[in-house]
Scaffold this active site. Sequence first.
Site, short mmCIF file in Angstrom:
data_model
loop_
_atom_site.label_atom_id
_atom_site.label_comp_id
_atom_site.label_asym_id
_atom_site.label_seq_id
_atom_site.Cartn_x
_atom_site.Cartn_y
_atom_site.Cartn_z
N LYS A 21 11.58 -3.44 9.71
CA LYS A 21 11.99 -4.76 10.21
C LYS A 21 10.95 -5.29 11.18
CE LYS A 21 15.61 -2.59 11.61
NZ LYS A 21 16.87 -2.25 12.30
N GLY A 77 29.28 -2.48 18.81
CA GLY A 77 28.91 -1.12 18.43
C GLY A 77 28.11 -1.20 17.14
N ALA A 78 26.99 -0.51 17.08
CA ALA A 78 26.10 -0.67 15.93
C ALA A 78 26.80 -0.40 14.61
CB ALA A 78 24.89 0.27 16.08
N GLU A 79 27.55 0.68 14.55
CA GLU A 79 28.16 1.07 13.28
C GLU A 79 29.31 0.15 12.90
OE1 GLU A 79 26.26 4.33 15.50
OE2 GLU A 79 27.98 3.05 15.98
N ASP A 129 21.67 -4.62 12.96
CA ASP A 129 22.89 -4.18 12.28
C ASP A 129 23.24 -5.14 11.15
OD1 ASP A 129 23.03 -2.25 14.32
OD2 ASP A 129 24.24 -3.56 15.58
N ALA A 132 11.66 -11.57 13.99
CA ALA A 132 11.53 -12.96 13.56
C ALA A 132 10.46 -13.16 12.50
CB ALA A 132 11.23 -13.84 14.77
#
Length: 314
Positions: free
Chosen positions: A224, A34-36, A256, A227
């Site tokens: 972001k 889960g991201a959070e 994340d 890579a």
Amino acid sequence: MTELVTFGETMALFAARRTGPLRFARDFDLGLGGAESNVAIGVARLGHDATWVGRVGADEFGDLIRATLAGEGVDVRAIPDPGAPTGLMIKGRRTADLIDVRYYRKDSAGSRLSAADLDPALIASARVLHVSAITPALSASAREAVRHAIATARAAGVPISLDVNYRKALWTPEEAGAWLRETVGDVDVLFATEAEGRLIADIEGAEELAKALAALGPRHVLVKFGAEGAMELSGGVVRRASPYRVTEVDSVGAGDAFAAGWLADWLAGADPDQRLSTACAAGAFAVTSQGDWESLPRRADLDLLSRPADGVSR
């Protein structure tokens, strides 16, 4: 009192052990994702207090989520929901280079999160509130929960961090863009890839995009490049960080990890160059093994990526 508060849906994760179409998979590893909660684990591993709030099913998977997050040092505020199951995430590797992720989260416990599940005093006492744009896409009640949390944090003077984290399976670019444009003016820190940033402002060029996003309200804009590293715009100054070269095994969760690294150093009062470097290092660690969060670094790990690589640690 906690340093970071976050909330959202965490799911049970089944990861196929063999490469190829999922229909031929016979063995799976069971975990969670889960991201959070990934961010909460990452911040906790880097030495800060983190609290995660969310609904889980009154089932074995809900128990797994609670126990795992607590074992990672996260303050878990999991609300058991006897009327809905814990959501599922199925991860396969279609080829050696292509990961196939499928979600089964419609009408899940996590999607039933509401504003009533959030403790205003907890949010108001935090040093930062972190949210993602996944949560408002889950349901009307989850969207209201995000709105309520952001309003509570702003009223208390608590900084707000938002990771765009666009999921095309949950809503269209138009729907996501409309919500993001309504919300971005209320946040202090924004994390996005270039493609995600253009959901908000359709501008080419990373620096031009970051400046357009900052003009909408965020004091810190992080773009972001996967890579290829990352860029931060803060106080009108653009900084870039080169990537760490690692062997990528599983890229899910890298964003994340990046957010967790940046937020942990921000909480620690690190200078902009240092927090951007830590964010990139955390993202690099995240891709080096299977799983969404298992390879997230601790402080003692961070300098490993800068050491001469001979393949052996003695």
